[in-house]
Design an enzyme around this catalytic site. Structure first.
Site, PDB file in Angstrom:
ATOM      1  N   GLU A 103       0.880  -1.169   0.000  1.00  0.00           N
ATOM      2  CA  GLU A 103       0.000   0.000   0.000  1.00  0.00           C
ATOM      3  C   GLU A 103       0.921   1.224   0.000  1.00  0.00           C
ATOM      4  OE1 GLU A 103      -3.453   1.983   2.796  1.00  0.00           O
ATOM      5  OE2 GLU A 103      -2.795  -0.047   3.223  1.00  0.00           O
ATOM      6  N   LYS A 114       4.159   0.966   9.599  1.00  0.00           N
ATOM      7  CA  LYS A 114       4.362   2.177   8.805  1.00  0.00           C
ATOM      8  C   LYS A 114       3.809   3.402   9.520  1.00  0.00           C
ATOM      9  CE  LYS A 114       2.844   0.226   4.984  1.00  0.00           C
ATOM     10  NZ  LYS A 114       2.342   0.003   3.619  1.00  0.00           N
ATOM     11  N   ARG A 141       4.527 -12.760  10.125  1.00  0.00           N
ATOM     12  CA  ARG A 141       5.246 -11.503   9.905  1.00  0.00           C
ATOM     13  C   ARG A 141       6.639 -11.585  10.489  1.00  0.00           C
ATOM     14  NH1 ARG A 141       1.575  -7.218   9.142  1.00  0.00           N
ATOM     15  NH2 ARG A 141       3.157  -5.636   9.484  1.00  0.00           N
TER      16      ARG A 141
HETATM   17  P1  ATP Z   1       2.150  -1.898   7.951  1.00  0.00           P
HETATM   18  O1  ATP Z   1       1.532  -2.523   9.144  1.00  0.00           O
HETATM   19  O2  ATP Z   1       3.564  -1.498   8.173  1.00  0.00           O
HETATM   20  O3  ATP Z   1       1.327  -0.799   7.344  1.00  0.00           O
HETATM   21  P2  ATP Z   1       1.137  -3.536   5.880  1.00  0.00           P
HETATM   22  O4  ATP Z   1       1.025  -4.985   5.934  1.00  0.00           O
HETATM   23  O5  ATP Z   1      -0.133  -2.794   5.997  1.00  0.00           O
HETATM   24  O6  ATP Z   1       2.232  -3.082   6.907  1.00  0.00           O
HETATM   25  P3  ATP Z   1       1.507  -3.320   3.094  1.00  0.00           P
HETATM   26  O7  ATP Z   1       2.056  -2.209   2.303  1.00  0.00           O
HETATM   27  O8  ATP Z   1       0.097  -3.658   2.939  1.00  0.00           O
HETATM   28  O9  ATP Z   1       1.859  -3.010   4.590  1.00  0.00           O
HETATM   29  O10 ATP Z   1       2.411  -4.618   2.894  1.00  0.00           O
HETATM   30  C1  ATP Z   1       2.774  -5.138   1.642  1.00  0.00           C
HETATM   31  C2  ATP Z   1       3.112  -6.581   1.812  1.00  0.00           C
HETATM   32  O11 ATP Z   1       4.163  -6.744   2.760  1.00  0.00           O
HETATM   33  C3  ATP Z   1       1.919  -7.367   2.346  1.00  0.00           C
HETATM   34  O12 ATP Z   1       1.799  -8.565   1.625  1.00  0.00           O
HETATM   35  C4  ATP Z   1       2.276  -7.618   3.779  1.00  0.00           C
HETATM   36  O13 ATP Z   1       1.706  -8.783   4.240  1.00  0.00           O
HETATM   37  C5  ATP Z   1       3.794  -7.675   3.738  1.00  0.00           C
HETATM   38  N1  ATP Z   1       4.360  -7.289   5.023  1.00  0.00           N
HETATM   39  C6  ATP Z   1       4.173  -6.146   5.703  1.00  0.00           C
HETATM   40  N2  ATP Z   1       4.804  -6.159   6.881  1.00  0.00           N
HETATM   41  C7  ATP Z   1       5.421  -7.370   6.972  1.00  0.00           C
HETATM   42  C8  ATP Z   1       6.233  -8.009   7.955  1.00  0.00           C
HETATM   43  N3  ATP Z   1       6.555  -7.399   9.103  1.00  0.00           N
HETATM   44  N4  ATP Z   1       6.693  -9.254   7.697  1.00  0.00           N
HETATM   45  C9  ATP Z   1       6.405  -9.863   6.539  1.00  0.00           C
HETATM   46  N5  ATP Z   1       5.640  -9.325   5.575  1.00  0.00           N
HETATM   47  C10 ATP Z   1       5.145  -8.092   5.783  1.00  0.00           C
HETATM   48 MG    MG Z   2      -1.675  -3.655   4.346  1.00  0.00          MG
END
Ligand code: ATP
Ligand code: MG
Length: 557
Positions: A34, A270, A260
């Site tokens: 995102e 983020k 994760r």
């Molecule tokens: P945040 O909580 O930091 O906003 P998010 O999951 O909402 O993280 P996205 O931009 O949606 O952020 O993530 C893109 C991809 O990265 C998704 O498939 C998500 O599952 C993966 N991802 C995000 N954080 C992690 C993590 N700590 N470990 C493994 N994969 C991750």
């Molecule tokens: Mg997300």
């Protein structure tokens, strides 16, 4: 364990079974960030997993910006994310994709569900809808608008789309089961009204699809075979499958969840990282202390180290904390093997070699790396005055201190053995200079009197050197789980995470350093030029990471 010798992880096992059973002909994955912040170390794991699997099984990995939420997303992030993925060494399949590319198709599918009697326009306010939804222990109640006719739903949805309602007036929901034990199946929202401009589609839409309605269908449009996501989406999987079963999608992707990456002493949210930037606790998203990919790059972490770390962390479904020391180990391991050596005196103390002629100067030579002949030799100017580190001299010391002591000898790395004879102090009693005798017969040899100095210290020529700033970093948080136990995570910030040293003295060859060059400053750690600060005349070096056992190593030399 290297990638080739370790057992298959559970996702690889699944993929190999699907290939063997001819369920799929090609592995297709995607990385779906995102664009609401910079990528962090957790995303690196997801990138390594998705792109890594595509590489391993000769498939493809798409980059798809998950941009269903128009308000929070920004072009700056879209660009930074692409740069980070490329820097890690991966290339996505074809063009960059956006979930918003599929808004027309998703809208058509919403109408399809209405026509099938499987979606309806609901006029409950967001608060009322929450109330009707029930709880984990109580079933929800059907919305009073659930049984509208197909015609009425089509006409209301058309009005939603045309901007005839206000935000929150109504939404489009799937008609599934308000009594499902899985809350996600209780008539989830497909479309809500949001009168916001979108960075890709501009003002075309005033209704936007939910994440759940968009994600699996986008996977299906792109022919994704395995849609990998983190464990918090496990409860969404029945809904993911429901959409695929109830829509005429061109393919049938499957969702697989993994845990994760959650390193200690680190934040991987983020939202919280953005707060650190917005409130000025760090300088920017790419501040070298940030666990962002851009921060790690600026700090001098290498793509190879990050990839090795992600590989070592493994892919599982168990929740847990990963020791950030594993990442630091991977960085040290890579740099130890590959970074050329150099000398830099961080806290200079002047040494005058009283017997060394004033007009003499020499060019000594030293290996670029102790066991990498391919890294060549470097030239070290040497003359009557040099700098050593203040920590490497004491007027008196016990036997454990194997550096320069008044009346004792020490070897200058790659140069002569010297003996400290006299200390010069200023009026406050601070040592400003040490006068030493240089044993001229000790270049590559022990002193003739049979003595063998135990200590080896680094030095830099005073006449010919590079003046520079050095920035030393420590972990950004002092606690393993910043913000645990309901505390504000900002309270765990390390007040000493940055130390700036001015007028450090680096060997002159470092004047040629470029942004891609990593160095081991002998006995100090690994360093790289800062990409945003400093000039040619006065460069700035960032400490990537310290040497593990600084003094043990020095003693062995
Ligand atoms: P945040 O909580 O930091 O906003 P998010 O999951 O909402 O993280 P996205 O931009 O949606 O952020 O993530 C893109 C991809 O990265 C998704 O498939 C998500 O599952 C993966 N991802 C995000 N954080 C992690 C993590 N700590 N470990 C493994 N994969 C991750
Ligand atoms: Mg997300």
């Amino acid at each position: 364990m290297t990638e080739r010798t370790r057992p298959l992880n559970f996702i690889e096992q699944r993929i190999e079974a699907d290939l063997r059973d001819n369920k799929i002909s090609k592995v297709m994955t995607r990385f779906p960030p995102e664009p609401n912040g910079y990528l962090h170390i957790g995303h690196a794991k997801s990138i390594c997993l998705n792109f890594g699997l595509a590489e391993k099984y000769q498939g493809e990995c798409n980059l798809r910006f998950d941009d269903t939420n128009p308000a929070k997303e920004e072009q700056e992030y879209v660009e930074a994310i692409q740069e980070d993925i490329k820097w890690l060494g991966f290339q996505w399949n074809g063009e960059v994709r956006y979930t918003s590319d599929y808004f027309d198709q998703l809208h058509e599918w919403a109408i399809y569900l209405i026509n099938e009697g499987k979606a309806y326009v609901c006029d409950l306010s967001p608060e009322e809808a929450r109330e009707y939804r029930g709880t984990l222990t109580e079933p929800g109640r059907n919305s009073p608008w659930r049984d509208r006719s197909v015609e009425e739903n089509l006409s209301l949805f058309e009005k939603m789309r045309n901007g005839e309602f206000n935000e929150g007036d109504c939404s489009l929901r799937a008609k599934i089961d308000m009594a499902s034990p899985n809350m996600n199946m209780r008539d989830p929202v497909l479309y809500r009204i949001k009168k916001a401009r979108h960075h890709q589609t501009g003002d075309k839409w005033v209704i936007y699809p939910s994440y759940d309605f968009a994600h699996g269908q986008s996977d299906a449009i792109e022919g994704i075979s395995h849609s990998l996501c983190t464990l918090e989406f496990e409860d969404h999987r029945p809904l993911y499958d429901w959409f695929i079963e109830n829509l005429p999608t061109p393919s049938r992707p499957v969702q697989i969840e993994f845990s994760r990456l959650n390193p200690n002493y680190t934040i991987t949210s983020k939202r919280k990282l953005k707060l650190l930037v917005d409130e000025g606790h760090v300088e920017s998203w790419d501040d070298p202390r940030m666990p962002t990919i851009s921060g790690m790059r600026r700090r001098g972490y290498t793509p190879r180290a990050i990839r090795n770390f992600c590989e070592a962390a493994g892919v599982t479904r168990s929740l847990g904390i990963t020791d950030v020391g594993m990442l630091e180990y991977a960085v040290r391991d890579d740099l130890d093997k590959n970074a050329p050596r150099a000398m830099c005196v961080l806290r200079p103390l002047k040494i005058v070699l009283t017997n060394y002629p004033e007009d003499k100067s020499e060019e000594l030579s030293a290996p670029g790396h102790p066991n990498r002949d391919d890294l060549g030799e470097r030239t070290l100017p040497f003359s009557r005055e040099i700098y050593i580190d203040q920590d490497d001299f004491r007027e008196e010391a016990n036997k454990k201190y194997k550096r320069l002591v008044l009346g004792k000898k020490v070897r200058l790395r790659n140069a002569y053995v010297i003996e400290a004879q006299e200390v010069v102090k200023d009026e406050q009693g601070n040592i400003v200079e040490v006068h030493c005798h240089c044993d001229m017969g000790t270049l590559g040899k022990n002193p003739e009197d049979g003595s063998k100095p135990k200590g080896v210290i680094h030095w830099v020529d005073a006449k010919s050197h590079l003046n520079c700033q050095v920035r030393l970093y420590d972990r950004l948080f002092t606690e393993e789980a910043p913000g645990a136990g309901g505390k504000d995570f900002l309270e765990s910030l390390n007040p000493n995470s940055l130390e700036i040293l001015e007028n450090c003295k680096a060997e002159i060859g470092l004047a040629e350093a470029t942004l891609n060059d990593h160095y081991q400053f002998e006995r100090e750690g690994y360093f790289i030029l800062d990409s945003k600060r400093g000039s040619r005349e006065y460069p700035v070096f960032n400490q990537t990471i310290g040497l593990k056992d600084t003094w043990e190593k020095a003693d062995k030399d």
